[in-house]
Design a protein around this motif. Structure first.
Motif, short mmCIF file in Angstrom:
data_model
loop_
_atom_site.label_atom_id
_atom_site.label_comp_id
_atom_site.label_asym_id
_atom_site.label_seq_id
_atom_site.Cartn_x
_atom_site.Cartn_y
_atom_site.Cartn_z
N PHE A 110 15.37 -26.09 -12.60
CA PHE A 110 15.64 -27.19 -13.52
C PHE A 110 16.82 -26.86 -14.43
N LEU A 111 16.85 -25.65 -14.97
CA LEU A 111 17.94 -25.25 -15.86
C LEU A 111 19.29 -25.35 -15.16
N LEU A 112 19.34 -24.98 -13.89
CA LEU A 112 20.59 -25.07 -13.14
C LEU A 112 20.99 -26.51 -12.86
N ASP A 113 19.99 -27.35 -12.61
CA ASP A 113 20.28 -28.75 -12.27
C ASP A 113 20.63 -29.59 -13.49
N TYR A 114 20.03 -29.26 -14.64
CA TYR A 114 20.20 -30.09 -15.82
C TYR A 114 21.45 -29.67 -16.58
N MET A 115 22.58 -29.78 -15.91
CA MET A 115 23.85 -29.31 -16.47
C MET A 115 24.85 -30.47 -16.55
N HIS A 116 25.65 -30.44 -17.60
CA HIS A 116 26.71 -31.44 -17.76
C HIS A 116 27.74 -31.23 -16.65
N PRO A 117 28.02 -32.24 -15.86
CA PRO A 117 28.87 -32.04 -14.68
C PRO A 117 30.30 -31.63 -15.00
N GLU A 118 30.77 -31.92 -16.21
CA GLU A 118 32.16 -31.58 -16.55
C GLU A 118 32.26 -30.35 -17.44
N PRO A 120 22.65 -33.06 -22.69
CA PRO A 120 22.10 -33.31 -24.03
C PRO A 120 20.57 -33.30 -24.05
N SER A 121 20.03 -32.66 -25.06
CA SER A 121 18.59 -32.70 -25.31
C SER A 121 18.41 -32.57 -26.82
N TYR A 122 17.17 -32.58 -27.27
CA TYR A 122 16.92 -32.48 -28.71
C TYR A 122 17.06 -31.03 -29.16
N ASP A 123 17.52 -30.86 -30.40
CA ASP A 123 17.75 -29.51 -30.94
C ASP A 123 16.43 -28.83 -31.27
N LEU A 124 16.51 -27.56 -31.64
CA LEU A 124 15.28 -26.81 -31.88
C LEU A 124 14.49 -27.33 -33.06
N TRP A 125 15.14 -28.08 -33.96
CA TRP A 125 14.42 -28.65 -35.11
C TRP A 125 13.87 -30.04 -34.80
N GLU A 126 14.10 -30.52 -33.57
CA GLU A 126 13.51 -31.78 -33.09
C GLU A 126 14.08 -33.01 -33.79
N GLU A 127 15.26 -32.88 -34.34
CA GLU A 127 15.79 -33.95 -35.19
C GLU A 127 16.96 -34.72 -34.58
N ARG A 128 17.73 -34.10 -33.72
CA ARG A 128 18.95 -34.76 -33.23
C ARG A 128 19.17 -34.38 -31.76
N ARG A 129 19.88 -35.26 -31.10
CA ARG A 129 20.13 -35.06 -29.67
C ARG A 129 21.60 -34.73 -29.43
N ASP A 181 6.47 -31.29 -12.53
CA ASP A 181 6.93 -31.12 -11.14
C ASP A 181 8.44 -30.90 -11.09
N GLU A 182 9.15 -31.45 -12.08
CA GLU A 182 10.60 -31.28 -12.12
C GLU A 182 11.02 -29.92 -12.65
N GLY A 183 10.10 -29.19 -13.28
CA GLY A 183 10.40 -27.84 -13.72
C GLY A 183 10.68 -27.67 -15.19
N TYR A 184 10.34 -28.66 -16.03
CA TYR A 184 10.58 -28.51 -17.47
C TYR A 184 9.27 -28.62 -18.24
#
Length: 659
Positions: free
Chosen positions: A413-421, A427-436, A343-346
């Motif tokens: 969602f992409l527009l909202d999930y932005m670092h404000p500064e 932050p999210s997990y990288d494409l290899w699913e290993e680190r955030r 529902d949040e768009g992700y």
């Protein structure tokens, strides 16, 4: 153990290992459920009192496919038995029917009786509990059933149908299974068993000196006894040998439906291109899931598998298939994603083929801080891939239907999930699913996703949203140049990884996924910042052994084989090596500059299994496949790189003609 032979049709997928065991049988979804589950259903032969299973060491085996087809071309010879077999396997292009043709050659100077044995080690619905195997005297077949899964097996020679049979208990109370009963050439004829069961049938033929004969065998899979009975009758009426021939013709027509000039590419590169299209097709479920891999042996590594739909993998695979002209094949993928969108768009980490959420190791809370356990590039790349599909097929109606259900909510969602500064993705997990953290690849993917959403908004006359999406993308581009490009190093960072207490710290690790800078149009391939970055990637990630290729990133520990990190930064990956080729193609301005990426395509050909199957990665010392095979992403990336090479050839030819 890799799966060098895979056959399927989007409803049924069957995998064989290099010893010709049937190791996986997925139905009714590709990748779900596995009714063999990595056990060993196998074939054997009895000739003049001597018995051998085809997995034994006395056999010389050559595995492959018929040219441009999803029908196998397998040759087996046993010198001491003076017998050779030519096997052809395929799945009907429409129905869940598996067909096999065996051409038996008696290489002896004497007439001989030959008996072929087929053992079936099923675990229906991925459990041995409550299975039943039964001989049906009316149909003269064996079938296994439990609840809504029925598997019927049958066969025939010029003498007749099933000659012997037996069903029994396997792997329980010291019972090995009916395969052991076959080894004297005679089956006991037990007609029914329940619980943990297997079955074996025998087909018989008489061959004169140096004579060849054909035997056919088939499985019909369905939801009920009525289903498999009808399909068995269909095979009998159609003639199984003729039916298999039609399967071969269908796939030859399918893989050649697009007329294409392959320029100066060698025949072996073209062959692997077509094989890759076919193998990718087997990994796509009819309901839309594009599966990463269906080699169940990976279960031995971490008690989980690759039979999931990762939205990222699926999106990039869909891009390649659409570019190759198969928009209809991947169109259900986008409907799948629209239905899976929260529902949040992700989109979440990964999904089962039936649309349910797959397993994950990404937590909702770390160090008492709540986080969203996602890889944001997965949501963004679906939008990017949808635009690429639209460009290839111009299916306006499909995209219009997805505009309110997928494009707009995901873009919001992409527009909202932005670092404000920072004006970069949170932050999210990288494409290899290993680190955030905040990564260059993820940022480039979000940029591309918003650009795609903006183009759709413009296409549909939604000017207000076009401006919002496009301006959001441009802010990300500017922020990437400000925060992710390091002017002192003269290249881009992998990103910012979460350090102690959640602080974001610069991550200087060289990373193959930095190809996203040009691949997703953040910057041109010949921009000096991209050139410096990609040259650094080439220097740092080259595997300096005779195997060659490029690794994912410095210090990659996944299935680690390295003895010396200065020479082997990680195992060579097919996709990462092809990303290097993509950049070399993108920046090429002359024919001579295309020779290096062409050599990389030939490198991939050399690293494929005998059948043409591509693994995920390679042992840097032996070149042996590591992890799963086939990996759908490897095959699709190869398809995409070939197409980019051909586009560049056309571009250079056009320049030459204009000059």
């Amino acid at each position: 153990m890799p799966r060098p032979l895979v056959v399927g049709n989007g409803k049924l997928l069957i995998n064989f290992d290099d010893r010709l065991h049937m190791r996986d049988l997925y139905y009714p979804y590709v990748g779900q459920l596995n009714h063999v589950g990595g056990h060993f259903s196998k074939m054997g032969i009895w000739v003049s009192g001597q018995f051998s299973w085809l997995d034994e060491d006395g056999w010389q085996r050559k595995l492959g496919y018929e040219k441009e087809s999803l029908v196998t071309d397998v040759h087996c010879e046993h010198e001491s038995m003076q017998i050779s077999l030519h096997l052809s396997d395929g799945v009907h292009q429409r129905d869940p029917i598996y067909l096999k043709k065996v051409r038996v050659h008696n290489r002896s100077s004497e007439a001989r009786e030959v008996r072929l044995f087929f053992n079936h080690d099923f675990s229906l619905n991925e459990s041995e509990v409550g299975d039943t195997a039964v001989y049906d005297p009316l149909l003269r077949t064996i079938y296994h059933y439990k609840r809504n899964v029925y598997i019927l097996v049958n066969g025939k020679t010029n003498i007749g149908g099933i000659d012997q049979y037996s069903v029994g208990i396997k792997r329980f109370h010291y019972a090995e299974g009916t395969w052991r009963d076959a080894e004297d050439g005679l089956l006991a004829g037990n007609p029914i068993a329940q619980g943990s069961v297997d079955s074996t049938i025998a087909l018989r033929m008489m061959l004169g000196p140096d004579e060849k004969q054909v035997m056919t065998y088939w499985m019909c899979i369905g939801d009920s006894y009525s289903d498999v009975k009808k399909r068995n009758q269909y095979v009998l009426e159609s003639d199984p040998e003729r039916l298999l021939s039609r399967v071969s013709v269908y796939w030859q027509r399918w893989v050649n439906k697009e007329e294409r000039d392959f320029a100066d590419l060698p025949a072996e590169v073209i062959d692997l291109y077509k094989t890759s299209l076919l193998i990718v097709r087997t990994q796509i479920d009819q309901h839309g899931a594009i599966l990463a891999a269906n080699d169940s042996d990976i279960l031995q590594y971490n008690r989980d598998h690759y039979s999931y739909m990762w939205p990222r993998d699926g999106a990039l695979i869909a891009c390649a298939m659409a570019k190759a002209g198969y928009t209809g094949v991947v169109a259900p993928f986008f409907r799948f994603c629209a239905e899976a969108l929260t529902d949040e768009g992700y989109l979440q980490h990964k999904y089962n083929p039936d649309g349910s959420v797959g397993s994950s190791w990404h937590p909702y809370i770390v160090d008492d801080e709540i986080q969203l356990p996602i890889q944001e590039d997965e949501t963004a790349l679906v939008l990017y891939a949808l635009w690429e599909q639209y460009k290839s097929g111009k299916q306006l109606e499909d995209c219009q239907a997805l505009y309110p259900t997928l494009i707009r909510p995901a873009a919001r969602f992409l527009l909202d999930y932005m670092h404000p500064e920072w004006d970069l993705p949170m932050p999210s997990y990288d494409l290899w699913e290993e680190r955030r953290g905040i990564y260059t690849f993820t940022s480039a993917a979000v940029f591309a996703g918003l650009k795609a959403a903006a183009r759709f908004a413009l296409l549909f006359g939604d000017d207000h949203r076009f401006q919002r999406y496009d301006q959001g993308a441009e802010r990300i581009r500017e922020a990437m140049l400000k925060h992710l490009y390091d002017p002192q190093l003269g290249r881009f960072l992998r990103g910012y990884s979460a350090g102690p207490e959640g602080r974001l710290e610069k991550d200087f690790t060289m990373e193959s996924s930095l190809f996203a800078l040009f691949a997703f149009d953040v910057l041109p391939a010949d921009d000096p910042r991209v050139v410096n970055t990609m040259e650094a990637v080439k220097r740092s990630l080259l595997v300096q052994t005779p195997v060659g290729g490029f690794s994912r990133y410095q210090g990659d520990a996944y299935f680690q084989k390295a003895h010396d990190r200065s020479l082997v930064p990680g195992n060579p990956w097919i996709i990462c090596t092809l990303w290097i080729a993509d950049w070399e193609i993108a920046k090429a301005t002359s024919w001579s500059e295309l020779q290096e990426p062409k050599e990389r395509l030939q490198w991939v050909v050399r690293k494929a299994l005998q059948s043409g199957v591509l693994p995920e990665q390679l042992d840097p010392y032996s070149g042996a496949p590591v992890s799963v095979a086939p990996l759908t992403w490897s095959h699709a990336t190869y398809v995409g790189t070939v197409l980019r090479y051909l586009e560049k050839v056309q571009e250079l030819q056009g320049r030459k003609e204009r000059s």
